[in-house]
Design a protein around this motif. Structure first.
Motif, PDB file in Angstrom:
ATOM      1  N   VAL A 132      36.755 -29.904  59.077  1.00  0.00           N
ATOM      2  CA  VAL A 132      36.199 -28.694  58.951  1.00  0.00           C
ATOM      3  C   VAL A 132      34.845 -28.286  59.061  1.00  0.00           C
ATOM      4  CG1 VAL A 132      38.378 -27.924  57.346  1.00  0.00           C
ATOM      5  CG2 VAL A 132      36.279 -28.973  56.426  1.00  0.00           C
ATOM      6  N   GLY A 182      41.287 -30.369  60.217  1.00  0.00           N
ATOM      7  CA  GLY A 182      41.009 -29.220  59.671  1.00  0.00           C
ATOM      8  C   GLY A 182      42.323 -28.161  60.038  1.00  0.00           C
ATOM      9  N   ARG A 197      30.673 -25.208  58.083  1.00  0.00           N
ATOM     10  CA  ARG A 197      32.112 -25.501  57.655  1.00  0.00           C
ATOM     11  C   ARG A 197      32.827 -24.133  58.310  1.00  0.00           C
ATOM     12  NH1 ARG A 197      35.874 -25.202  53.615  1.00  0.00           N
ATOM     13  NH2 ARG A 197      36.243 -27.267  52.802  1.00  0.00           N
ATOM     14  N   ASP A 198      34.301 -24.688  58.680  1.00  0.00           N
ATOM     15  CA  ASP A 198      34.753 -23.907  59.435  1.00  0.00           C
ATOM     16  C   ASP A 198      34.350 -22.722  60.173  1.00  0.00           C
ATOM     17  OD1 ASP A 198      37.250 -24.497  58.119  1.00  0.00           O
ATOM     18  OD2 ASP A 198      36.953 -23.434  56.402  1.00  0.00           O
TER      19      ASP A 198
END
Lengths: 664, 664
Positions: free
Chosen positions: B136, B596, B198-199
């Protein structure tokens, strides 16, 4: 399926003041009808007769315009839930609860302002114009299905289902601590809980059963003082107002000395950040105590301040703001957990600040723009917020320009020989007789002028910003001070109030308070900086005059407009069109607190603002030098000239010549 | 504008193993070409020759299939950046950096697995099947335009612009502390920074210049032990593995006694939560030290555990899990700031747990499903994870069912007269001669059987779970223990190893370790619970046999499959198709850490799982009673019967009759 048939027998409902109307199913509640028609009718408990926010006033009589007759039989009789509510919390005789009153015949229903979800409120305590109450936080009462052995879905999932079914809320996030609170609340509330939802997207608090009372604070963090207003986030009511000195003052009176402190002490930023956060917590506790609530019920704060205050509160490095190119950490709005900046409020309280506009023009100016909205007014509007720096905004309905001018603290009474902050005992009003050259003064906290014998008992401690401005203006109008700012040496012969003071002169206002040549110079520097900034924006906008001036801040409220214009702090303008805006930054902070949609407005407005950096504009220096004296001409100040005899102008070259001839 | 003309002279590039090919502009880099064609080629530094993640192998020769000939002249010569990289970090002779090597002619380029962004990795240290590394968190190196006096946009805004231009990342959020870090990093990095995103949606860390090295931990929080695996989030490499006892054990060995502790001590939940969080921090510190990194470089953790461990770690109330209807706080996955659950890692580290499946079936089972994916296998697959509770998952390619069975701690050596945890000195293997009834045993930590004279020097401290299972199975196969679980009183006459023990009998395995009637009863209860759970799922799936069995967990790795089936822990199955799955929950935690996209997979799978609550199914009780004895028949266990002579079956009615006739 065909569309639902409209039964000609179905009753017709008309809502006022919206005017919305439609045929509705007989037996529906007024709240149901309002929701179906998109009428703005509030509800927290979701139609359970608990919260009383959906109060309406049915109106009986003939309504030929709508072709209906409304009788008492048009509504279900006053019921048990309404009686209970009336007994418990009070309900006016003409009021009904929209959620329990059911429609039986044609109906006209008035939705009073306080029952409107997005209601207009006329503020009194703070000078905010009509304000829409539409906070980012909303309370929702829900009844959650109990857990069963057959259904493995968690407490959270059953609650989310209830929120979707009962409030049409979807895709809600939640943190782990609030999940734990939800577990507890569901069990102690027997499945009934009140949930605070932020931005329609996040569950931020949960209470068992029906709950009311969430609060917010609008903070205005100035270099000198910090002010806070505590509001009820549901009603929008201001419950407490308080202020205190900014404790950073011990690191330096003015902003740049605080930045220098950080530059000299690498860990200094933490000190400055720490003391201001401590002060915010103390102020929050004081406000909460005044309002009789726990600080943990405060769930939202807005913070405005100049870029350096803003950066110190958020823990950003202020050193880049101390030197060109004055880079902001972020030029967008800031939103964070309040706990992340050390505020001890509700665990999920959040803090919001509107954007800083530029390295010297802060979130406070953004807040001023939000509350003043100069771009909406007719003609060219100037807004000036004078503190240690002067924030200047100029708009003409199409364009918006902003700049900050380094006026220094003279307007706040600092750097003045007998200067002091505006407080009881400070001279705030000064008049000098044009013939006798005798002064009359008045101090803060007393209505008595000094020519009244009773003034002998009034203690005089010094002179504040508005007092020194009047004093210098009166000295100039009396001819004691020349247009170039020097004391006229000849004045010494006209009055013994003028005396030699080292190599220069001074004027004795009272036994203890005099105005010195240095005082006049300090005011000249400050006013020249302010005026130069204003002129620079006018150049950029391509105008020579302004149609209206709003003076924001405490200084703007106390200053005498006439004297300010005599000194040339502000450009020529009809005196009628120069008005005090009050604490416009604080008002903007409160709008941002109570009306979530205003945040988008201000972010959009700030993106539109043309940022003028005084430090890099050569014309600023030119305007500054030009504005140092008091060279008012009838041509330059026609509107001012219409109300006062201005001393004859002296050209700068003449001044220079005179200076070389007559050494002081 | 027309479409860009394809110049017949433009070179053609073919990527292997993807097979993607196209004509590209002469002079383009291989990385550019890869991005244009959507070839999976990694890069952290954005094509600046720093990170070396875009290594490729050019292949020369004739490629008649593609109609091209590749020579050394097809690529720009080995350049300075590549030479520097080779000297600094090593670069194989056949490798080039895709970002600096430029295309001059027709080209075939192989992308080695380690240069692929979504790369398959064959794991060795932990038993995870081929795994996609797609964490992620991603690192992005950017060069940010300096601030200027003319541009009032903040450090953050200029960085966001760079991220959009250089990495096509938009709508990134950031917290205030990271904005402050960004200010510092931009200044010390001269405008060059590495940013962790992140993400694809949040900036969570910033370092000056080019930075490598972000880490994560997959935690498996068991009732008895807590295990952690520290991984490099870029390479996916496992750098450290460690475990420790769960310190909650002092509040109770088994789960229910810990829930009781909370029920009896309202503040007890905090104690239980506190000690497990402290243990997680200690384990993180230990793992970081082993890997030679600071714990603050750990930016992501995954946590799996049964519902009670899961709830205690996250600070949820476990009391609802202690009584019907066993309501979970949340049945969705949990994601939170790691600091919110007391983990002292990177300030923006986050913790993720896959969903708990039901009140008794936790995130550990979800992790087992993720790593085992029983629904993907052929036929009916059973996965059993035996701990204090047994988690049971059954799938047939279409349906997935899960339940938890209360086996109790007997399989872990608890509640057994000489029982102990699996540790050196514990008897783990037992054989009993069918004629002489003499035992042979072996202990953990030694290869010597007890019939070897050298065994005299081997210390024996007790018997562990797998040992007691073998012992009871061997006692049954030898006829010492009857199909109903009683010791055959007649056995006392066949061997002096059987002796009277109060009102029952026992069997002396060594001088100090015996198997008592109570021990056999404890194993009967545990195995009946496990088997009943399995049967219940089989009933729900409508099957009578399973095609394969995976035994997860430490117990599943050590247990002898044959003896387990003799006892009836697991249903009849080809012994070849019964295999150990290792630490499948830990493996699932690691998959969730490194890939992720697997989080969505497991959330989707869990939503599909049919939850079977053993506590409310009357059939569970029936199966349980039915499974108490060892009544194997050739008909019921044909596959087992093919490999061993089972004692003659005794019907339960016969047993009952016998019991009334022969009181013990």
């Amino acid at each position: 399926m065909a569309e639902p048939a409209t039964d000609a027998d179905d009753p017709r409902i008309v809502f006022t003041p919206s005017g919305r109307q439609a045929q509705v199913t007989k037996g529906a509640s007024i709240l149901d009808a309002a929701r179906e028609l998109g009428v703005d009718l509030d509800s927290v408990c979701g139609g359970r007769g608990i919260c009383g926010r959906c109060q309406v006033t049915p109106v009986t009589g003939e309504f030929p315009k709508h072709g209906i007759v409304v009788t008492d039989a048009s509504l279900s009789p006053f019921g048990e839930a309404e009686a209970t509510y009336r007994q418990r919390r009070g309900l006016a005789p003409d009021r009904r609860l929209g959620c329990t009153a059911r429609i039986r015949g044609d109906l006209v229903v008035d939705v009073p302002p306080e029952s409107q979800l997005h209601r207009q409120v006329i503020r009194k305590r703070v000078e905010v114009a009509d304000l829409t109450i539409d906070p980012v936080l909303r309370l929702h009462y829900v009844e959650v299905a109990p857990a069963t052995l057959e259904d493995a879905s968690g407490d959270l999932q059953r609650t989310l289902t209830a929120l979707e079914q009962q409030w049409n809320l979807t895709d809600l996030s939640i943190d782990t601590a609030t999940i734990a609170d939800l577990q507890t609340a569901l069990r102690s509330g027997g499945g009934a809980v009140t949930i605070a939802v932020r931005d329609g997207s996040a569950i931020v608090a949960v209470w068992p059963g029906y709950h009311e009372g969430i609060y917010g604070i609008a903070f205005d963090v100035g270099s000198t003082t910090i002010a806070g207003q505590l509001c009820d986030l549901v009603s929008g009511e201001v419950l407490a107002v308080a202020g205190r000195m900014n404790p950073q003052i011990r690191f330096g009176e003015d902003l740049m000395s605080r930045v220098s402190h950080v530059m000299l002490h690498p860990e200094g930023a933490d000190d400055l950040t720490g003391v201001v956060r401590t002060a915010l917590n103390a102020l929050a506790a004081e406000l909460a105590a005044e309002a009789g609530i726990e600080p943990t019920r405060i769930m939202e704060v807005t913070l405005v301040g100049n870029p350096i205050m803003h950066h110190l509160v958020y823990g950003f490095d202020v050193r880049p703001l101390g030197e060109a190119p004055f880079a902001l950490a972020t030029s967008a709005s800031v939103e964070t957990q309040a706990s992340a900046i050390g505020l001890e409020l509700h665990a999920n309280a959040r803090a919001y600040s509107p954007p800083c506009i530029a390295g010297h023009v802060g979130a406070d100016t953004a807040a001023v723009i939000l509350s003043e909205q100069p771009q909406r007014a007719e003609g060219v509007q100037l807004v000036v917020d004078v503190g240690t720096n002067a924030e200047i905004v100029l708009g003409d309905g199409v364009r918006l320009l902003a700049a900050s001018s380094p006026t220094g603290p003279a307007f706040e009474g600092a750097q003045i020989s007998s200067g002091q902050r505006a407080a009881p005992g400070a001279i705030e009003r000064v008049r000098i007789d044009r013939e006798t050259l005798e002064p009359r003064v008045r101090v803060i906290g007393s209505d008595i002028w000094s020519d009244d014998p009773a003034f002998a008992d009034v203690p005089v401690s010094g002179i504040c910003g508005s007092g020194i401005i009047e004093a210098v203006a009166e000295l100039y109008l009396s001819g004691i001070v020349l247009p170039d700012g020097r004391f006229d040496p000849a004045a010494e012969e006209r009055t013994d109030r003028v005396f030699e003071d080292g190599r220069t002169h001074a004027y004795r206002l009272t036994d203890d308070v005099s105005v010195t040549q240095n005082d006049v110079r300090a005011i000249q520097l400050a006013k020249a900086a302010l005026y130069a900034g204003v002129r620079l924006l006018m150049d950029h906008l391509g105008v020579d005059t302004v149609d209206g001036i709003r003076l924001a801040g405490a200084f703007g409220s106390h200053i005498d407009v006439f004297h300010a214009m005599v000194l040339g702090l502000i450009p020529d303008c009809d005196l009628d069109h120069v008005t005090a805006a009050g604490n416009a930054a604080g008002a903007g902070a409160m709008i941002a607190l109570l009306d979530g949609s205003s945040r988008e407005t201000i972010e959009r407005l700030v993106a539109r603002v043309e940022k003028i950096e005084t430090a890099v504009e050569p014309r600023f220096q030119e305007h500054f030098v030009e504005a140092m004296g008091f060279p008012h001409t009838t041509a330059a100040f026609p509107k001012l000239a219409a109300v006062v005899d201005l001393p004859s102008p002296t050209s700068r070259s003449q001044q220079r010549r005179r200076r070389t001839k007559e050494p002081t």
